[in-house]
Motif scaffolding. Structure first.
Motif, PDB file in Angstrom:
ATOM      1  N   LEU A 213      -6.818   0.933 -10.072  1.00  0.00           N
ATOM      2  CA  LEU A 213      -7.135  -0.422 -10.045  1.00  0.00           C
ATOM      3  C   LEU A 213      -6.151  -1.524 -10.187  1.00  0.00           C
ATOM      4  O   LEU A 213      -5.124  -1.161 -11.022  1.00  0.00           O
ATOM      5  CB  LEU A 213      -8.014  -0.490 -11.265  1.00  0.00           C
ATOM      6  CG  LEU A 213      -8.522  -2.084 -11.650  1.00  0.00           C
ATOM      7  CD1 LEU A 213      -9.473  -2.571 -10.578  1.00  0.00           C
ATOM      8  CD2 LEU A 213      -9.249  -1.814 -13.162  1.00  0.00           C
ATOM      9  N   ILE A 214      -6.117  -2.174  -9.327  1.00  0.00           N
ATOM     10  CA  ILE A 214      -5.175  -3.663  -9.422  1.00  0.00           C
ATOM     11  C   ILE A 214      -6.006  -5.011  -9.932  1.00  0.00           C
ATOM     12  O   ILE A 214      -7.302  -5.076  -9.370  1.00  0.00           O
ATOM     13  CB  ILE A 214      -4.510  -4.113  -8.153  1.00  0.00           C
ATOM     14  CG1 ILE A 214      -3.469  -2.823  -8.057  1.00  0.00           C
ATOM     15  CG2 ILE A 214      -4.107  -5.330  -8.242  1.00  0.00           C
ATOM     16  CD1 ILE A 214      -2.803  -3.038  -6.343  1.00  0.00           C
ATOM     17  N   ILE A 245      -5.018   1.525 -14.363  1.00  0.00           N
ATOM     18  CA  ILE A 245      -4.671   0.184 -13.983  1.00  0.00           C
ATOM     19  C   ILE A 245      -3.395   0.350 -13.345  1.00  0.00           C
ATOM     20  O   ILE A 245      -2.377   0.189 -14.044  1.00  0.00           O
ATOM     21  CB  ILE A 245      -4.750  -1.045 -15.209  1.00  0.00           C
ATOM     22  CG1 ILE A 245      -6.212  -0.771 -15.788  1.00  0.00           C
ATOM     23  CG2 ILE A 245      -4.379  -2.242 -14.398  1.00  0.00           C
ATOM     24  CD1 ILE A 245      -6.424  -1.820 -16.976  1.00  0.00           C
ATOM     25  N   VAL A 246      -3.098   0.241 -11.924  1.00  0.00           N
ATOM     26  CA  VAL A 246      -1.923   0.339 -11.361  1.00  0.00           C
ATOM     27  C   VAL A 246      -1.058  -1.087 -11.096  1.00  0.00           C
ATOM     28  O   VAL A 246       0.185  -0.878 -10.781  1.00  0.00           O
ATOM     29  CB  VAL A 246      -1.933   1.204 -10.238  1.00  0.00           C
ATOM     30  CG1 VAL A 246      -2.776   2.627 -10.450  1.00  0.00           C
ATOM     31  CG2 VAL A 246      -2.892   0.490  -9.316  1.00  0.00           C
ATOM     32  N   GLY A 247      -1.663  -1.814 -11.398  1.00  0.00           N
ATOM     33  CA  GLY A 247      -1.125  -3.514 -11.255  1.00  0.00           C
ATOM     34  C   GLY A 247      -1.794  -4.530 -11.804  1.00  0.00           C
ATOM     35  O   GLY A 247      -3.072  -4.328 -11.970  1.00  0.00           O
ATOM     36  N   SER A 264       3.217  -8.173  -3.116  1.00  0.00           N
ATOM     37  CA  SER A 264       4.180  -7.279  -3.922  1.00  0.00           C
ATOM     38  C   SER A 264       3.658  -6.123  -4.623  1.00  0.00           C
ATOM     39  O   SER A 264       4.535  -5.012  -4.806  1.00  0.00           O
ATOM     40  CB  SER A 264       4.726  -8.259  -4.971  1.00  0.00           C
ATOM     41  OG  SER A 264       5.837  -7.800  -5.862  1.00  0.00           O
ATOM     42  N   LEU A 265       2.557  -6.326  -5.368  1.00  0.00           N
ATOM     43  CA  LEU A 265       2.061  -5.017  -6.060  1.00  0.00           C
ATOM     44  C   LEU A 265       2.042  -3.861  -5.197  1.00  0.00           C
ATOM     45  O   LEU A 265       1.945  -2.737  -5.758  1.00  0.00           O
ATOM     46  CB  LEU A 265       0.826  -5.499  -6.748  1.00  0.00           C
ATOM     47  CG  LEU A 265       0.437  -6.363  -7.840  1.00  0.00           C
ATOM     48  CD1 LEU A 265      -0.659  -6.971  -8.150  1.00  0.00           C
ATOM     49  CD2 LEU A 265       1.259  -5.886  -9.376  1.00  0.00           C
ATOM     50  N   ALA A 269       2.245   0.315  -5.505  1.00  0.00           N
ATOM     51  CA  ALA A 269       0.860   0.892  -5.690  1.00  0.00           C
ATOM     52  C   ALA A 269       0.179   0.923  -4.411  1.00  0.00           C
ATOM     53  O   ALA A 269      -0.880   0.357  -4.361  1.00  0.00           O
ATOM     54  CB  ALA A 269       0.272  -0.019  -7.083  1.00  0.00           C
ATOM     55  N   GLY A 270       0.651   1.384  -3.506  1.00  0.00           N
ATOM     56  CA  GLY A 270       0.138   1.393  -2.076  1.00  0.00           C
ATOM     57  C   GLY A 270      -1.251   2.723  -2.130  1.00  0.00           C
ATOM     58  O   GLY A 270      -1.822   2.498  -1.063  1.00  0.00           O
ATOM     59  N   ASP A 271      -1.535   3.256  -3.249  1.00  0.00           N
ATOM     60  CA  ASP A 271      -2.592   4.075  -3.327  1.00  0.00           C
ATOM     61  C   ASP A 271      -3.687   3.457  -4.002  1.00  0.00           C
ATOM     62  O   ASP A 271      -4.743   4.246  -4.222  1.00  0.00           O
ATOM     63  CB  ASP A 271      -2.236   5.431  -3.908  1.00  0.00           C
ATOM     64  CG  ASP A 271      -1.575   5.335  -5.078  1.00  0.00           C
ATOM     65  OD1 ASP A 271      -1.473   4.251  -5.858  1.00  0.00           O
ATOM     66  OD2 ASP A 271      -1.509   6.264  -5.950  1.00  0.00           O
TER      67      ASP A 271
END
Length: 381
Positions: A213-214, A245-247, A264-265, A269-271
């Protein structure tokens, strides 16, 4: 927060943007109680401050409904005219579609109640100084009531208390103050519930996949941002600080800021597979970022607002769902409350929930929702 910031500036608007630091208070006393250490009185103090430092107000016109406010006079038939009251509206910005809709609704309601509406705003979401200056301007203009959507839910408290001590009814719209009883009443979305609905929907869409999750939040110091954030985590069944929570980024509820932050995030956190957004302009920025990164099929985006543009974006598949709120109701209820106060002295109190509705064309089991056709008939109504 209720919003695309590129909207055209409506005619007949005035913005109060004199910069003056918001006053943080260490010893706020209950509303309505005179302070022994406030000498001279707040109105005189404000006038003295303006004489010493000047009173800068960027004027682009004033939105007046029902003519110029005045005392009772005689009509053409010799009868006594009904005295007009002045109602102030202070929004977070003047271009955000949510607040444009609120302002237009307040104008219509003021005309119905034979009142004068003066609509002011901050320069941007988070402009506490501009909102403080706007409230002081409305006090000096003799407003009977002030409706305000606070950008900073604590920084504006002193200005609100000053207005209330002078007998002015102050009502929060859309955003609660902290504490909530700093104003006479609040007409707003239950923002925790709006966040919870978005979270519950996105968690159901995710199914058995591991969440990544971002979170694209609003403005530091905003109760709306905090409440929606917390509500989303409740609905999504995550705790603050979870590794899922990856970003996260603050966006000031702005589309361009959100797009840049997410770009940027996504570099680290491309996944990511789920994106929470504070409002629809932020969702639009998020959609642009994931599309440019080629991740539109991988990521599910949710939002809150329910504006007509947002509902059309849901229909087009730019994001999966939005939670509709109702700024017209907020404005109608606020103006009516000031008109009643002027007539009878009766004050509203407490929190009034103006409603929420989950809008999506891909419903999930166990969660009540409406489709985009329903939403387009009622967007922000």
């Amino acid at each position: 927060m209720g919003h695309d910031r590129t909207g055209r500036e409506p005619a007949g608007r005035e913005r109060a943007d004199r910069k003056r630091p918001g006053r943080e208070r260490a010893d706020r006393k209950p509303p309505g109680r005179e302070r022994a250490d406030r000498k001279p009185a707040s109105r005189e103090r404000t006038l003295q401050r303006r004489r010493g430092h000047g009173f800068a107000l960027l004027a682009t016109g004033v939105l007046l409904l029902g003519g110029v406010a005045c005392g009772g006079g005689q009509d053409s038939a010799g009868g006594q005219k009904e005295e007009k009251i002045t109602i102030g509206l202070v929004t977070k910005t003047e271009t955000n579609p949510f607040f444009v809709t609120m302002r237009e609704a307040a104008a219509t309601a003021a005309a119905k109640h034979n009142a004068e509406l003066i609509a002011l705003s901050g320069k941007f979401d988070g402009d506490n100084e501009g909102q403080v200056a706007a409230i002081e301007s409305l006090v000096s203009r003799g407003a009977k009531g002030i409706l305000v959507t606070p950008s900073n839910t604590t920084g504006i408290l002193d200005a609100i208390e000053d207005a209330r001590q002078q007998g002015i009814l102050v009502i929060a719209l859309d955003t609660t103050t902290d504490p909530a009883d700093a104003v006479d009443a609040t007409f707003a979305t239950d923002n925790f519930e709006a966040g919870r609905l978005q979270g519950a929907y996105l968690r159901a869409v995710l199914g058995d996949r591991e969440p990544k999750l971002i979170m694209l939040d609003g403005t530091q110091g905003s109760s709306v941002s905090r409440q929606r954030h917390d509500g989303f985590l409740k609905g999504f069944k995550l705790k603050e600080g979870s590794p899922a929570i990856v970003g996260r980024a603050d966006t000031n509820a702005d589309q361009n800021t959100a797009q840049a932050a997410l770009e940027s995030l996504l570099q680290r956190a491309g996944d990511a597979n789920t994106i929470y957004t504070i409002n629809e302009p932020v969702a639009a920025g998020a959609h642009a970022a994931v599309s440019e990164a080629g991740l539109a099929d991988q990521v599910t985006i949710g939002s809150i607002d329910g504006g007509c543009t947002g509902v059309r974006d849901v229909k087009a598949g730019k994001y999966a769902a939005t939670v509709m709120q109702f700024p017209v109701r907020m404005a109608d209820d606020g103006v009516a409350a000031v008109a009643e106060f002027a007539k009878s002295g009766k004050k509203p109190s407490g929190f009034t929930d103006t409603g929420t509705a989950l809008i999506t064309d891909k419903p999930v089991k166990g969660l009540k929702s409406q489709n985009t056709a329903w939403g387009l008939e009622r967007c922000w109504g």
